[in-house]
Design a protein around this motif. Structure first.
Motif, PDB file in Angstrom:
ATOM      1  N   LEU A   1       0.836  -1.203   0.000  1.00 37.31           N
ATOM      2  CA  LEU A   1       0.000   0.000   0.000  1.00 37.31           C
ATOM      3  C   LEU A   1       0.873   1.257   0.000  1.00 37.31           C
ATOM      4  CD1 LEU A   1      -2.701   1.517   0.280  1.00 37.31           C
ATOM      5  CD2 LEU A   1      -2.512   1.176   2.759  1.00 37.31           C
ATOM      6  N   VAL A   2       1.829   1.312   0.888  1.00 34.36           N
ATOM      7  CA  VAL A   2       2.703   2.484   0.990  1.00 34.36           C
ATOM      8  C   VAL A   2       3.514   2.669  -0.290  1.00 34.36           C
ATOM      9  CG1 VAL A   2       4.708   3.433   2.226  1.00 34.36           C
ATOM     10  CG2 VAL A   2       2.774   2.496   3.510  1.00 34.36           C
ATOM     11  N   GLU A   3       4.110   1.607  -0.795  1.00 27.88           N
ATOM     12  CA  GLU A   3       4.929   1.700  -2.006  1.00 27.88           C
ATOM     13  C   GLU A   3       4.090   2.144  -3.210  1.00 27.88           C
ATOM     14  OE1 GLU A   3       8.231   1.265  -2.381  1.00 27.88           O
ATOM     15  OE2 GLU A   3       8.673   0.562  -0.344  1.00 27.88           O
TER      16      GLU A   3
ATOM     17  N   HIS B   1      11.495   8.041   4.370  1.00 27.43           N
ATOM     18  CA  HIS B   1      10.075   8.375   4.484  1.00 27.43           C
ATOM     19  C   HIS B   1       9.202   7.142   4.269  1.00 27.43           C
ATOM     20  CE1 HIS B   1       6.475  10.802   4.484  1.00 27.43           C
ATOM     21  NE2 HIS B   1       6.111  10.245   3.338  1.00 27.43           N
ATOM     22  N   MET B   2       9.558   6.344   3.294  1.00 24.46           N
ATOM     23  CA  MET B   2       8.780   5.134   3.019  1.00 24.46           C
ATOM     24  C   MET B   2       8.782   4.212   4.231  1.00 24.46           C
ATOM     25  SD  MET B   2       7.585   5.728   0.077  1.00 24.46           S
ATOM     26  CE  MET B   2       7.069   4.202  -0.653  1.00 24.46           C
ATOM     27  N   GLU B   3       9.920   4.036   4.846  1.00 21.15           N
ATOM     28  CA  GLU B   3       9.989   3.184   6.042  1.00 21.15           C
ATOM     29  C   GLU B   3       9.164   3.774   7.175  1.00 21.15           C
ATOM     30  OE1 GLU B   3      11.088   0.057   6.167  1.00 21.15           O
ATOM     31  OE2 GLU B   3      11.326   0.432   4.024  1.00 21.15           O
ATOM     32  N   LYS B   4       9.222   5.094   7.301  1.00 24.45           N
ATOM     33  CA  LYS B   4       8.440   5.761   8.348  1.00 24.45           C
ATOM     34  C   LYS B   4       6.941   5.567   8.111  1.00 24.45           C
ATOM     35  CE  LYS B   4       9.873   9.589  10.135  1.00 24.45           C
ATOM     36  NZ  LYS B   4      10.233  10.991  10.415  1.00 24.45           N
ATOM     37  N   MET B   5       6.506   5.665   6.851  1.00 26.66           N
ATOM     38  CA  MET B   5       5.087   5.499   6.539  1.00 26.66           C
ATOM     39  C   MET B   5       4.630   4.050   6.739  1.00 26.66           C
ATOM     40  SD  MET B   5       3.756   8.429   5.995  1.00 26.66           S
ATOM     41  CE  MET B   5       4.755   8.745   7.444  1.00 26.66           C
ATOM     42  N   LYS B   6       5.495   3.109   6.416  1.00 24.36           N
ATOM     43  CA  LYS B   6       5.157   1.703   6.689  1.00 24.36           C
ATOM     44  C   LYS B   6       5.022   1.482   8.190  1.00 24.36           C
ATOM     45  CE  LYS B   6       7.446   0.084   2.515  1.00 24.36           C
ATOM     46  NZ  LYS B   6       8.615  -0.603   1.965  1.00 24.36           N
TER      47      LYS B   6
ATOM     48  N   PHE C   1       4.280   3.778  10.395  1.00 24.86           N
ATOM     49  CA  PHE C   1       3.083   4.498  10.818  1.00 24.86           C
ATOM     50  C   PHE C   1       1.821   3.669  10.585  1.00 24.86           C
ATOM     51  CE2 PHE C   1      -0.560   7.069   9.520  1.00 24.86           C
ATOM     52  CZ  PHE C   1      -0.805   7.755  10.696  1.00 24.86           C
ATOM     53  N   TRP C   2       1.635   3.209   9.342  1.00 25.11           N
ATOM     54  CA  TRP C   2       0.416   2.465   9.020  1.00 25.11           C
ATOM     55  C   TRP C   2       0.357   1.135   9.770  1.00 25.11           C
ATOM     56  CZ3 TRP C   2      -3.925   4.318   7.476  1.00 25.11           C
ATOM     57  CH2 TRP C   2      -3.951   5.507   6.746  1.00 25.11           C
TER      58      TRP C   2
ATOM     59  N   ALA D   1       4.402   1.302  17.827  1.00 21.63           N
ATOM     60  CA  ALA D   1       5.773   1.354  17.315  1.00 21.63           C
ATOM     61  C   ALA D   1       6.119   2.683  16.665  1.00 21.63           C
ATOM     62  CB  ALA D   1       5.997   0.222  16.312  1.00 21.63           C
ATOM     63  N   TYR D   2       5.128   3.451  16.267  1.00 19.91           N
ATOM     64  CA  TYR D   2       5.398   4.713  15.585  1.00 19.91           C
ATOM     65  C   TYR D   2       5.465   5.836  16.608  1.00 19.91           C
ATOM     66  CZ  TYR D   2       4.946   8.713  12.502  1.00 19.91           C
ATOM     67  OH  TYR D   2       5.165   9.891  11.838  1.00 19.91           O
ATOM     68  N   GLY D   3       6.540   6.596  16.571  1.00 17.32           N
ATOM     69  CA  GLY D   3       6.697   7.674  17.523  1.00 17.32           C
ATOM     70  C   GLY D   3       6.840   9.033  16.883  1.00 17.32           C
ATOM     71  N   GLY D   4       6.420   9.171  15.636  1.00 18.57           N
ATOM     72  CA  GLY D   4       6.562  10.444  14.942  1.00 18.57           C
ATOM     73  C   GLY D   4       5.530  11.467  15.381  1.00 18.57           C
TER      74      GLY D   4
END
Length: 155
Positions: A36-38, A65-70, A72-73, A82-85
């Motif tokens: 989905l992210v890719e 950014h891609m790793e961060k979005m993966k 995040f989702w 796991a997401y701390g942004g």
């Protein structure tokens, strides 16, 4: 008090287990989130309005950014924590980011889900979540309470 401290990890684990079961039931796994992210961000880059805004902000940093979005989702779907942004701060000050880009972002996200979501339920869950995120970001970044002040409105 000790029972409350010990109870919290168990409660968090139960929330995660429930989320994982719910996602499995609608066909969502880490592989889908990655796809989905890719797929979505490849389309964002190709979009005439979204692409330039994203690329100007992320040029040279797309893999991170891609790793961060993966992450995040995945954290949102599986409630992993796991997401701390900080999404609002990350979007503050982005050149040429305007409220009218969010419906375009949502439309592109919906089209991506139309093409790759494993089930209608997965599409519905991800769209509802994306809509909440877009609304939250739009309000956080662009809402001015003074605009709602009846004493400042002209009629």
């Amino acid at each position: 008090m000790n029972n409350e401290i010990q109870g919290r990890p168990a409660h968090v684990a139960a929330i995660r287990e429930k989320a994982e079961a719910e996602m499995r039931a609608i066909g969502v796994d880490e592989a889908f989130i990655g796809r989905l992210v890719e797929t979505f961000y490849a389309r964002v880059l190709a979009h005439p309005d979204l692409g330039p805004v994203f690329d100007a902000r992320l040029s040279g940093r797309w893999p991170a950014h891609m790793e961060k979005m993966k992450s995040f989702w995945s954290a949102v779907a599986f409630r992993s924590g796991a997401y701390g942004g900080k999404p609002v701060q990350a979007h503050t000050g982005v050149a040429n980011l305007t409220p009218d880009l969010f419906p375009k972002w949502l439309s592109l996200f919906a089209a991506t889900l139309d093409d790759i979501a494993p089930t209608p339920e997965a599409k519905a869950w991800f769209m509802a979540t994306a809509e909440r995120i877009a609304k939250s970001l739009t309000l956080s970044l662009f809402y001015n309470p003074a605009l709602d002040d009846p004493t400042k409105k002209t009629g």
